[in-house]
Design an enzyme around this catalytic site. Structure first.
Site, PDB file in Angstrom:
ATOM      1  N   ASP A 195     -67.467 -54.748  -2.993  1.00 51.56           N
ATOM      2  CA  ASP A 195     -68.710 -54.481  -3.708  1.00 51.56           C
ATOM      3  C   ASP A 195     -69.826 -55.501  -2.981  1.00 51.56           C
ATOM      4  OD1 ASP A 195     -70.726 -53.941  -5.458  1.00 51.56           O
ATOM      5  OD2 ASP A 195     -70.693 -55.662  -6.372  1.00 51.56           O
TER       6      ASP A 195
HETATM    7 MG   LIG Z   1     -72.275 -55.334  -7.641  1.00 46.84          MG
END
Ligand SMILES: [Mg+2]
Length: 227
Positions: free
Chosen positions: A8
């Site tokens: 991420d």
């Molecule tokens: Mg994030």
């Protein structure tokens, strides 16, 4: 066993909160809206979060997030709502120019590059995410960046990960691990498709009882203990 690491970006490798504030303040100046107070910035962040959560649940479209959050914010403080679309475009561009690494992020990615193939797996717009990844030099380390706007699906959807598996060229779930700060997108997505999960939890918030994570870390350098 693990070969592929899905990272991420916002809130994990990069400090999204600081970048967001810088990008919005730059837009306020360009659009002549005056100074953005901390209170109003906090209110915007709350509105923005609400829209992204609704997108993760599949309740609204991506475009409704990007413009809807600013429309609601503008209406609340009587800024000119006719400028929402233009404001959002400039915001994406400014966001793409702004990146701040989280502590030990670059070190962690560099360390893993010796033994793993790494990818970005991010919900966001192509302009902003590609800009940040290039600025931060992460595009040179990652084999490929998976950006929800380009794929047409967001984390935690099954379709997002299915696209990733196709592109990577392996559907063996035990070869993947996802590292992210969001329970609702990164961890929920990883659980949905049955890959290993690392929850980056720098604020040490309580984990929801109904969610299981394989690993929890508070500092990114702790990936060395896992991989
Ligand atoms: Mg994030």
């Amino acid at each position: 066993m693990i070969k592929y690491v899905l990272w991420d970006i916002d809130g994990t490798l990069l400090n999204f909160s600081l970048a967001e504030a810088k990008a919005i303040r730059a837009c306020f100046e360009e659009f002549g809206f005056g100074d953005l107070t901390d209170d109003r910035l906090d209110e915007y962040k709350k509105i923005n979060m609400k829209y992204w959560k609704a997108l993760e649940r599949g309740e609204i479209s991506r475009q409704e997030v990007l413009e809807g959050r600013f429309r609601e914010f503008f209406e609340k403080y009587s800024y000119d709502t006719r400028r929402v679309a233009a404001f959002n475009i400039r915001y994406q561009e400014n966001l793409g120019k702004t990146y701040v690494f989280n502590k030990n992020a670059y070190e962690a990615v560099r360390y893993l590059s010796k033994n793993y193939i790494q990818f970005a797996a991010t919900n966001g717009s192509a302009v902003a995410q590609n800009g940040k990844l290039e600025g931060a030099g992460l595009d040179k380390i990652f084999k490929e960046s998976f950006i929800s706007e380009l794929i047409g699906y967001e984390k935690p959807s099954y379709e997002f990960f299915s696209y990733v598996f196709d592109r990577v060229g392996s559907t063996k779930k035990d070869e993947y691990i996802i590292i992210g700060d969001s329970i609702t997108s990164d961890i929920a997505g990883g659980l949905r498709v049955g890959i290993k999960t690392v929850w980056f939890n720098p604020e040490k918030i309580d984990k929801p009882d109904d969610i299981t994570v394989d690993y929890e870390i508070n500092n990114l350098i702790e990936v060395k203990n896992i991989l």
